[in-house]
Motif scaffolding. Structure first.
Motif: not given
Length: 501
Positions: A155-157, A45-49, A98-100, A149-150
């Motif tokens: 938060s979903r992660l 799920l994380a990869a797909a997200l 997150a690190v872009a 990033l959205a």
């Protein structure tokens, strides 16, 4: 090669070595057993997200970061000091990050997985929190940088990390329950083995269903087969009828008062004596007993020993009365034969010793039966100069009861003392020949025994006949059908004994 890698920052080292964090990790997961398929869906799920090729669910130890689930990599661990996640936890305690573009962030640009294969350019991670301590992460990677990033992706992660935390907690609880159940099972087995080794029966009466169940020893003691739970009615009928009412009354009293049940009863089928103990273990909301626990201990050997002791005491009481009466008679008769205190004590002490020897043999055999050979040896040996050569015995195997042993003991004592004073045992050349045979007379076993002295001084019939002769002939008066006849022949005394067995 790590020559160009920056030294481990102190804040990262502090995160990796934090005692409370490591303690939380050790409590939740004492041993890493490898990737767990239950976490695979979280990684997917994380990869797909984030639409990335690599996703991990990790636990972060002091030295190693282990992967509970992984997607896009075959590895199951990586060094903690080279971990993105350790730096994320140091920079944003308890928060996702997150690190872009790793090349543009000095905290990550020098990591081996950035400068070398797989040359990671993007990272996002969220901490797995247990009790406020970060024990691991749910994280994703890409070999391309991500920009813009959205807003809700992190938060979903974090929610996926919360799901991983819940799953770790559930697995930990399941592990603890399993360990507790195994410990309980071992304890129950140990108790069962201990009860079985001690021959203790345990049983439980479910009063609400009326079913009684127990261990194997319980059914064996009662003689109940097959060994399976039974109704309370069947349980009560397994108690011997003579003990049933008392047992039931005591159980009812224990149910009514809540006090301990304590009873002794026999099993109807096996006849074994069982000591029972127990008490109410559970009550319902209205205060009515619902479960009764009890044990039984086999005390048959003790009961039989106690009964034997009671019988022995009754027998001993009877024998003592008879012996006292015999002593009174011996004392009176001995006094009639002599007024000299020394002669009286010598004669009377010898007769007392004879009684004592017979009583000692009987006591050693719990007032059962003794062998004639033992009685002959006890009564004659003290008066023979050389027992082996002077006493010749020809006999059948003969067992004597208490009255027979005491009476015949006195006969043998008087014959032996007379032989030592005046007859064959007064000289070394003398000899006593004893023949004892058992014959069947009208269905009854009868002992016929002869005592014949040879090789001693000539016998004077007139001088030899006195109280000793009277005592010999009357010693068996208590045994119906018995008799003793003594002949003072010139060549030696002969006595003939007839005694029903």
């Amino acid at each position: 090669m790590k020559d160009n890698i920056q030294p481990l920052p102190s804040e990262v080292a502090a995160v990796l070595g934090a005692p409370d964090r490591l303690a939380a990790l050790d409590a939740a997961m004492p041993v890493f057993l490898g990737p767990d398929p239950d976490f695979d869906d979280i990684a997917a799920l994380a990869a797909a997200l984030f639409v990335v090729p690599i996703a991990l669910v990790t636990v972060l130890g002091r030295k190693d970061q282990w992967f509970l689930a992984r997607q896009g990599t075959p590895e199951i661990r990586a060094p903690s000091e080279d971990s993105f996640c350790a730096r994320m936890l140091a920079a944003c305690p308890g928060e996702p990050m997150a690190v872009a573009d790793t090349h543009r962030d000095p905290r990550f640009a020098g990591l081996p997985s950035v400068t070398g294969e797989p040359r990671l350019r993007f990272y996002a991670g969220a901490p797995i929190l247990l009790g406020g301590r970060a024990i691991g992460t749910v994280c994703v990677f890409d070999v391309e940088p991500h920009a813009g990033l959205a807003g809700d992706l992190l938060s979903r992660l974090q929610r996926l990390a919360g799901l991983a935390a819940s799953l770790i907690t559930l697995k930990d609880e399941a592990r603890r329950r399993t360990l507790a159940a195994e410990a309980l099972s071992r304890e129950e087995k140990r108790h069962a083995l201990a009860l079985d080794a001690a021959n203790v029966a345990s049983w439980l009466w479910d009063i609400s269903t009326g079913i009684v169940s127990g261990n194997e020893t319980f059914y064996r003691m009662l003689g109940v087969r097959p060994a399976k739970p039974m109704s309370a009615r069947k349980f009560f009928t397994s108690v011997h009828p003579a003990d049933r009412k008392v047992t039931i009354d005591r159980l009812r009293s224990a149910l009514a008062t809540g006090k301990e049940y304590d009873g002794l009863f026999r099993a109807a089928k096996t006849g074994r004596w069982l000591l029972g103990r127990g008490r109410v273990h559970e009550w319902d909301a209205a205060g009515r007993p619902t479960v009764f626990l009890g044990i039984n201990v086999d005390v048959t050997d003790g009961q039989l020993a106690s009964e034997r002791t009671r019988l022995l005491l009754r027998e001993l009481n009877h024998r003592v009365k008879n012996t006292l009466a015999m002593l009174q008679s011996l004392a009176r008769q001995t006094l009639r034969q002599t007024s000299d205190p020394v002669e009286f004590m010598e004669a009377f002490a010898g007769r007392l010793q004879s009684l004592s020897e017979a009583h000692g043999l009987l006591s050693d055999h719990e007032w059962g039966v003794i062998h004639l050979k033992m009685l002959l040896q006890k009564q004659i040996m003290p008066y023979a100069m050389d027992y082996e050569n002077q006493i010749e015995i020809h006999k059948d195997e003969v067992e004597l009861g208490p009255d027979q042993a005491v009476g015949l003991g006195l006969v043998l004592h008087e014959l032996a003392t007379n032989a030592r004073k005046y007859g064959a045992l007064s000289v070394r050349s003398g000899k006593v020949v004893i023949t004892a045979r058992v014959v069947n007379e009208d269905g009854q076993r009868v002992l016929n025994m002869t005592w014949h002295e040879v090789g001693g001084p000539p016998v004077d019939p007139v001088g030899r006949r006195g109280f000793g002769s009277v005592l010999i002939e009357r010693s068996l008066d208590k045994i119906l059908g018995s008799s003793v006849h003594v002949e003072y022949l010139p060549k030696g005394v002969t006595a003939v004994v007839r005694m029903p067995l």
